[in-house]
Design a protein around this motif. Structure first.
Motif, PDB file in Angstrom:
ATOM      1  N   PHE A  19     -27.766 -37.405  -2.421  1.00 40.85           N
ATOM      2  CA  PHE A  19     -26.380 -37.267  -1.952  1.00 40.85           C
ATOM      3  C   PHE A  19     -26.320 -37.289  -0.433  1.00 40.85           C
ATOM      4  CE2 PHE A  19     -24.138 -34.946  -5.733  1.00 40.85           C
ATOM      5  CZ  PHE A  19     -24.172 -36.137  -6.448  1.00 40.85           C
ATOM      6  N   PHE A  20     -27.201 -36.503   0.183  1.00 46.12           N
ATOM      7  CA  PHE A  20     -27.168 -36.344   1.632  1.00 46.12           C
ATOM      8  C   PHE A  20     -27.527 -37.643   2.342  1.00 46.12           C
ATOM      9  CE2 PHE A  20     -26.259 -32.399   3.708  1.00 46.12           C
ATOM     10  CZ  PHE A  20     -26.457 -32.682   5.047  1.00 46.12           C
ATOM     11  N   ILE A  21     -28.558 -38.336   1.839  1.00 48.71           N
ATOM     12  CA  ILE A  21     -28.981 -39.597   2.457  1.00 48.71           C
ATOM     13  C   ILE A  21     -27.874 -40.640   2.358  1.00 48.71           C
ATOM     14  CG2 ILE A  21     -30.575 -41.538   2.222  1.00 48.71           C
ATOM     15  CD1 ILE A  21     -32.708 -39.437   1.373  1.00 48.71           C
ATOM     16  N   VAL A  22     -27.263 -40.756   1.174  1.00 50.66           N
ATOM     17  CA  VAL A  22     -26.188 -41.730   0.984  1.00 50.66           C
ATOM     18  C   VAL A  22     -24.976 -41.372   1.844  1.00 50.66           C
ATOM     19  CG1 VAL A  22     -24.528 -42.661  -0.683  1.00 50.66           C
ATOM     20  CG2 VAL A  22     -26.919 -42.366  -1.339  1.00 50.66           C
ATOM     21  N   GLY A 108     -25.028 -34.861  13.743  1.00 49.95           N
ATOM     22  CA  GLY A 108     -24.780 -33.427  13.910  1.00 49.95           C
ATOM     23  C   GLY A 108     -24.982 -32.647  12.627  1.00 49.95           C
ATOM     24  N   ILE A 109     -24.516 -33.205  11.508  1.00 54.37           N
ATOM     25  CA  ILE A 109     -24.661 -32.529  10.220  1.00 54.37           C
ATOM     26  C   ILE A 109     -26.127 -32.491   9.797  1.00 54.37           C
ATOM     27  CG2 ILE A 109     -24.074 -32.666   7.764  1.00 54.37           C
ATOM     28  CD1 ILE A 109     -21.356 -33.875   8.691  1.00 54.37           C
ATOM     29  N   ALA A 110     -26.870 -33.592  10.067  1.00 59.76           N
ATOM     30  CA  ALA A 110     -28.303 -33.603   9.753  1.00 59.76           C
ATOM     31  C   ALA A 110     -29.033 -32.525  10.555  1.00 59.76           C
ATOM     32  CB  ALA A 110     -28.887 -34.977  10.058  1.00 59.76           C
ATOM     33  N   ILE A 111     -28.678 -32.382  11.839  1.00 56.76           N
ATOM     34  CA  ILE A 111     -29.262 -31.328  12.665  1.00 56.76           C
ATOM     35  C   ILE A 111     -28.920 -29.960  12.083  1.00 56.76           C
ATOM     36  CG2 ILE A 111     -29.174 -30.213  14.936  1.00 56.76           C
ATOM     37  CD1 ILE A 111     -28.654 -32.999  16.132  1.00 56.76           C
ATOM     38  N   ALA A 112     -27.661 -29.795  11.659  1.00 56.62           N
ATOM     39  CA  ALA A 112     -27.220 -28.518  11.086  1.00 56.62           C
ATOM     40  C   ALA A 112     -28.027 -28.154   9.842  1.00 56.62           C
ATOM     41  CB  ALA A 112     -25.732 -28.579  10.740  1.00 56.62           C
ATOM     42  N   LEU A 113     -28.307 -29.158   8.990  1.00 59.33           N
ATOM     43  CA  LEU A 113     -29.066 -28.885   7.769  1.00 59.33           C
ATOM     44  C   LEU A 113     -30.482 -28.435   8.091  1.00 59.33           C
ATOM     45  CD1 LEU A 113     -29.131 -28.957   4.672  1.00 59.33           C
ATOM     46  CD2 LEU A 113     -29.965 -31.302   4.836  1.00 59.33           C
ATOM     47  N   PHE A 223     -32.833 -20.301  -2.979  1.00 64.15           N
ATOM     48  CA  PHE A 223     -32.327 -21.530  -3.613  1.00 64.15           C
ATOM     49  C   PHE A 223     -30.802 -21.575  -3.555  1.00 64.15           C
ATOM     50  CE2 PHE A 223     -30.711 -23.589  -7.551  1.00 64.15           C
ATOM     51  CZ  PHE A 223     -31.116 -24.885  -7.277  1.00 64.15           C
ATOM     52  N   ILE A 224     -30.152 -20.469  -3.865  1.00 63.29           N
ATOM     53  CA  ILE A 224     -28.689 -20.418  -3.831  1.00 63.29           C
ATOM     54  C   ILE A 224     -28.193 -20.482  -2.391  1.00 63.29           C
ATOM     55  CG2 ILE A 224     -26.663 -18.997  -4.369  1.00 63.29           C
ATOM     56  CD1 ILE A 224     -28.153 -17.975  -6.803  1.00 63.29           C
ATOM     57  N   VAL A 225     -28.909 -19.821  -1.487  1.00 60.72           N
ATOM     58  CA  VAL A 225     -28.534 -19.872  -0.066  1.00 60.72           C
ATOM     59  C   VAL A 225     -28.558 -21.321   0.425  1.00 60.72           C
ATOM     60  CG1 VAL A 225     -29.220 -19.234   2.272  1.00 60.72           C
ATOM     61  CG2 VAL A 225     -29.337 -17.538   0.449  1.00 60.72           C
ATOM     62  N   PHE A 226     -29.623 -22.037   0.100  1.00 62.76           N
ATOM     63  CA  PHE A 226     -29.773 -23.415   0.578  1.00 62.76           C
ATOM     64  C   PHE A 226     -28.747 -24.343  -0.064  1.00 62.76           C
ATOM     65  CE2 PHE A 226     -31.796 -27.662   0.574  1.00 62.76           C
ATOM     66  CZ  PHE A 226     -31.968 -27.817   1.942  1.00 62.76           C
ATOM     67  N   THR A 227     -28.591 -24.269  -1.390  1.00 61.07           N
ATOM     68  CA  THR A 227     -27.643 -25.171  -2.061  1.00 61.07           C
ATOM     69  C   THR A 227     -26.205 -24.889  -1.630  1.00 61.07           C
ATOM     70  OG1 THR A 227     -27.666 -23.661  -3.994  1.00 61.07           O
ATOM     71  CG2 THR A 227     -29.071 -25.621  -4.092  1.00 61.07           C
ATOM     72  N   SER A 228     -25.869 -23.633  -1.370  1.00 58.66           N
ATOM     73  CA  SER A 228     -24.525 -23.303  -0.880  1.00 58.66           C
ATOM     74  C   SER A 228     -24.264 -23.993   0.449  1.00 58.66           C
ATOM     75  CB  SER A 228     -24.372 -21.788  -0.704  1.00 58.66           C
ATOM     76  OG  SER A 228     -24.518 -21.105  -1.923  1.00 58.66           O
ATOM     77  N   ASN A 229     -25.264 -23.988   1.322  1.00 61.08           N
ATOM     78  CA  ASN A 229     -25.127 -24.622   2.632  1.00 61.08           C
ATOM     79  C   ASN A 229     -25.039 -26.138   2.518  1.00 61.08           C
ATOM     80  OD1 ASN A 229     -25.469 -22.923   5.339  1.00 61.08           O
ATOM     81  ND2 ASN A 229     -26.479 -21.822   3.688  1.00 61.08           N
ATOM     82  N   VAL A 230     -25.857 -26.726   1.649  1.00 64.53           N
ATOM     83  CA  VAL A 230     -25.839 -28.190   1.505  1.00 64.53           C
ATOM     84  C   VAL A 230     -24.500 -28.660   0.960  1.00 64.53           C
ATOM     85  CG1 VAL A 230     -26.854 -30.160   0.313  1.00 64.53           C
ATOM     86  CG2 VAL A 230     -28.331 -28.381   1.232  1.00 64.53           C
ATOM     87  N   PHE A 231     -23.997 -28.000  -0.084  1.00 69.87           N
ATOM     88  CA  PHE A 231     -22.710 -28.400  -0.651  1.00 69.87           C
ATOM     89  C   PHE A 231     -21.574 -28.203   0.350  1.00 69.87           C
ATOM     90  CE2 PHE A 231     -24.633 -28.264  -4.948  1.00 69.87           C
ATOM     91  CZ  PHE A 231     -24.079 -29.427  -5.461  1.00 69.87           C
ATOM     92  N   ALA A 232     -21.709 -27.213   1.231  1.00 71.42           N
ATOM     93  CA  ALA A 232     -20.684 -26.983   2.255  1.00 71.42           C
ATOM     94  C   ALA A 232     -20.703 -28.076   3.322  1.00 71.42           C
ATOM     95  CB  ALA A 232     -20.886 -25.617   2.900  1.00 71.42           C
ATOM     96  N   LEU A 233     -21.876 -28.669   3.574  1.00 67.14           N
ATOM     97  CA  LEU A 233     -21.996 -29.699   4.600  1.00 67.14           C
ATOM     98  C   LEU A 233     -21.673 -31.099   4.078  1.00 67.14           C
ATOM     99  CD1 LEU A 233     -25.275 -28.533   6.401  1.00 67.14           C
ATOM    100  CD2 LEU A 233     -22.941 -28.371   7.263  1.00 67.14           C
ATOM    101  N   LEU A 234     -21.844 -31.318   2.763  1.00 66.08           N
ATOM    102  CA  LEU A 234     -21.549 -32.628   2.194  1.00 66.08           C
ATOM    103  C   LEU A 234     -20.051 -32.921   2.304  1.00 66.08           C
ATOM    104  CD1 LEU A 234     -23.798 -32.562  -1.004  1.00 66.08           C
ATOM    105  CD2 LEU A 234     -24.013 -34.145   0.920  1.00 66.08           C
TER     106      LEU A 234
END
Length: 328
Positions: A19-22, A108-113, A223-234
């Motif tokens: 998802f993130f790469i696309v 910027g979002i990639a840096i944030a992740l 795991f939940i901390v990371f996925t919460s952040n990724v879904f928030a940035l997508l």
């Protein structure tokens, strides 16, 4: 320790990586200003994906991890919306051409992740070994809540690194597409894109300081901390363009965010007292009389605070629009 099956975590991380790469490096690399329809489609897709992920998580791991995910995702997503205020100011300050803003946001979002991933690893190590760090996290969130409600988080001040680079390097006044360097009369110059990336990157560090303590106040599962952040940035790029002209209409969002941050800050301090390890507080013994805040209550407070702030902002914007029409 995570309650989520390992196979599910691996599959989730692979899918999120795709998802993130696309989102960032395929769609995001196309230099254009997305239409309202395109923005709405992307945002709707990623919100639906987060909702479905939470439901699947509920099925495979139980209600507790799922509620923690929804609470964390809503909090991080709300913080991301508030952070868009600063992105708008940075883009304006550096006069980034509108067709290049999508690319800048991708970087910027990639840096944030990456930064959030580092902060998550550090945070997990700290809370595992030193439970008293919750006192610091809690106090920091209370201070952040105060700054947000005062409007201080919406300001951008050029930091010393960016100011120094302006003086130390040869930097042109014009952009040259996505290029960081350009040659003029045989002399190499940096384009303003370098300064923009540094401004976005250093600002992302401050965003990570805000968001990571907040999410650890809702769950300790990395795991939940990371996925919460990724879904928030997508989908944040599309949200930027969709809300760019509307951010000033979200008048009460900072108040809603400050309530959420203050609530999580208090929750962290209560949790720190409940698992107390500081010798000068109750001789280092846990204070069992301190109430524990259930996760469902955290979710309810987050939804109520952000929802009320959004609704109040819409009502205010409609009243101002109506008054403006009547005065014409």
């Amino acid at each position: 320790m995570s309650e989520t099956p390992l196979a599910f975590m691996v599959i989730t991380l692979v899918v999120l990586a795709i998802f993130f790469i696309v989102d960032l490096f395929v769609i995001g690399r196309k230099p254009h200003v997305p239409s309202t329809k395109e923005c709405l489609q992307h945002i709707a897709f990623f919100i639906a994906a987060a909702v479905v992920f939470g439901a699947v998580l509920w099925f495979v791991a139980g209600s507790q991890p799922a509620i923690e995910f929804y609470s964390g995702w809503l909090t991080e997503y709300s913080l991301s919306i508030d952070n868009l205020f600063v992105f708008v100011i940075i883009m304006s300050n550096f006069s980034v051409p509108r067709q290049l803003q999508k690319y800048v946001l991708s970087v910027g979002i990639a840096i944030a992740l990456v930064l959030r991933g580092i902060f998550i690893l550090v945070g997990v190590t700290l809370i595992t070994r030193f439970t008293w760090v919750f006192f610091i996290f809690g106090a920091f969130l209370l201070y952040t809540a105060y700054k947000v409600v005062k409007g201080e988080d919406e300001e951008y001040h050029e930091n010393r690194l960016v100011s120094w680079l302006r003086k130390a390097l040869r930097i042109t006044d014009e952009y040259d597409g996505e290029h960081l360097r350009v040659k003029k009369n045989g002399v190499s110059y940096f384009t303003p894109m370098l300064i923009v990336f540094l401004a976005i990157g250093t600002t992302d560090v401050m965003f990570a300081f805000d968001s990571i303590p907040a999410i650890f106040g809702l769950t300790h599962d990395p795991f939940i901390v990371f996925t919460s952040n990724v879904f928030a940035l997508l989908g944040l790029q599309q949200l930027y363009f969709l809300l760019g002209a509307m951010l000033d209409k979200l008048a009460y969002l900072p108040i809603g965010l400050s309530v959420v941050l203050a609530f999580i800050g208090i929750k962290l301090i209560l949790e720190a007292l409940h698992s107390n390890t500081l010798p000068f507080i109750n001789s280092g013994q846990p204070i069992t009389s301190v109430p524990e805040v259930p996760t469902w209550l955290s979710l309810a407070v987050i939804v109520l605070a952000i929802g009320s702030a959004a609704l109040a902002s819409v009502i205010k914007a409609k009243k101002e629009s109506k008054s403006a029409l009547q005065s014409v």
